[in-house]
Design a protein around this motif. Structure first.
Motif, short mmCIF file in Angstrom:
data_model
loop_
_atom_site.label_atom_id
_atom_site.label_comp_id
_atom_site.label_asym_id
_atom_site.label_seq_id
_atom_site.Cartn_x
_atom_site.Cartn_y
_atom_site.Cartn_z
N GLN A 144 43.36 41.75 39.67
CA GLN A 144 44.32 42.91 38.85
C GLN A 144 45.00 42.28 37.58
O GLN A 144 45.29 43.13 37.00
CB GLN A 144 45.46 43.23 39.80
CG GLN A 144 46.47 42.30 40.20
CD GLN A 144 47.30 42.99 41.26
OE1 GLN A 144 47.75 44.09 40.93
NE2 GLN A 144 47.84 42.26 42.20
N ASP A 160 40.61 37.03 46.18
CA ASP A 160 40.98 38.03 47.37
C ASP A 160 42.30 38.06 47.87
O ASP A 160 43.01 38.65 47.95
CB ASP A 160 39.73 38.15 48.41
CG ASP A 160 38.43 38.47 47.77
OD1 ASP A 160 38.26 39.16 46.71
OD2 ASP A 160 37.51 38.65 48.76
N TYR A 192 45.04 36.29 46.80
CA TYR A 192 46.23 36.52 45.98
C TYR A 192 46.02 37.71 45.20
O TYR A 192 46.68 38.03 44.06
CB TYR A 192 46.27 35.31 45.21
CG TYR A 192 46.80 34.20 46.15
CD1 TYR A 192 48.06 34.33 46.55
CD2 TYR A 192 45.95 33.24 46.39
CE1 TYR A 192 48.62 33.21 47.33
CE2 TYR A 192 46.37 32.35 47.29
CZ TYR A 192 47.64 32.21 47.78
OH TYR A 192 48.25 31.26 48.45
N ARG A 193 44.86 38.66 45.01
CA ARG A 193 44.83 39.75 44.46
C ARG A 193 44.78 39.42 42.92
O ARG A 193 45.39 40.11 42.15
CB ARG A 193 45.60 40.97 44.82
CG ARG A 193 45.43 41.21 46.36
CD ARG A 193 46.45 42.40 46.74
NE ARG A 193 47.28 42.87 45.60
CZ ARG A 193 48.58 42.82 45.80
NH1 ARG A 193 49.30 42.14 47.04
NH2 ARG A 193 49.16 43.21 44.93
N ALA A 216 49.67 37.74 40.68
CA ALA A 216 49.05 38.72 41.40
C ALA A 216 49.69 40.02 40.94
O ALA A 216 50.87 40.48 41.34
CB ALA A 216 48.87 38.85 42.71
#
Length: 180
Positions: free
Chosen positions: A105, A99, A101-102, A48
């Motif tokens: 990006q 979501d 661990y994002r 992440a």
């Protein structure tokens, strides 16, 4: 069931779905089970990041850890990287893991899992002689992988997608199709 237990189950499910018999065919006994077990416990936090160097450092470290977790006679870099890239793609495609661990990006940094099908599509789009001869995932090295990943980035840039999505396009259509 609490949310941590649920995410643990989703990650284990992603690991199981990522390492099928065909994924590790010819790699030796016990490879699939060892890879699934390792990936189910892999810390996704380091992936992440919005920094390419950090992502690739995490990818390299995770590849080496997975390699060490495989049965002794099956510890090659190529199968470890292929399995890890398939797993990471599947975590990116899981709304719950992505979501938590994002992962979005870092989407642009995810690699194309390399196998005979993805390589054949890359070869069809590269200049003649630009890519090394494909000797199979078992013989894949970091240096050869980097050449193929550079080609995948060029193709993905033309299509305005992240390289990891090429796999979904090429595996999601007939193997002999010439998508875009």
């Amino acid at each position: 069931m609490n949310s941590a237990d649920f995410l643990e189950a989703v990650q284990a499910f992603a690991a199981r779905g990522s390492v099928g018999a065909s994924t590790v065919r010819g790699q030796g006994a016990g490879v699939a089970a060892a890879a699934r077990e390792h990936l189910a416990r892999l810390d996704l936090g380091p992936f992440a990041t919005s920094h390419a160097a950090e992502f690739h450092d995490a990818l390299d470290a995770a590849t080496l850890c997975l390699r060490a977790a495989l049965p002794r006679n099956s510890r090659n870099w190529g199968i470890s990287r292929k399995v890890l890239n398939i797993f990471l793609r599947n975590t990116l495609y899981s709304v719950h893991l992505a979501d938590r661990y994002r992962l979005a990006q870092a989407e642009a940094f995810f690699e194309l899992p390399l196998d005979s099908i993805s390589v054949s599509h890359l070869c069809a789009r590269a200049e003649r002689g630009a890519l090394p001869r494909w000797r199979g995932v078992k013989h894949l090295t970091p240096e050869v992988s980097a050449v193929y990943q550079d080609c995948a980035r060029r193709v993905a840039r033309q299509w305005r997608i992240a390289p990891v999505h090429l796999d979904a396009i090429w595996w999601g259509t007939r193997p002999d199709s010439r998508v875009a």
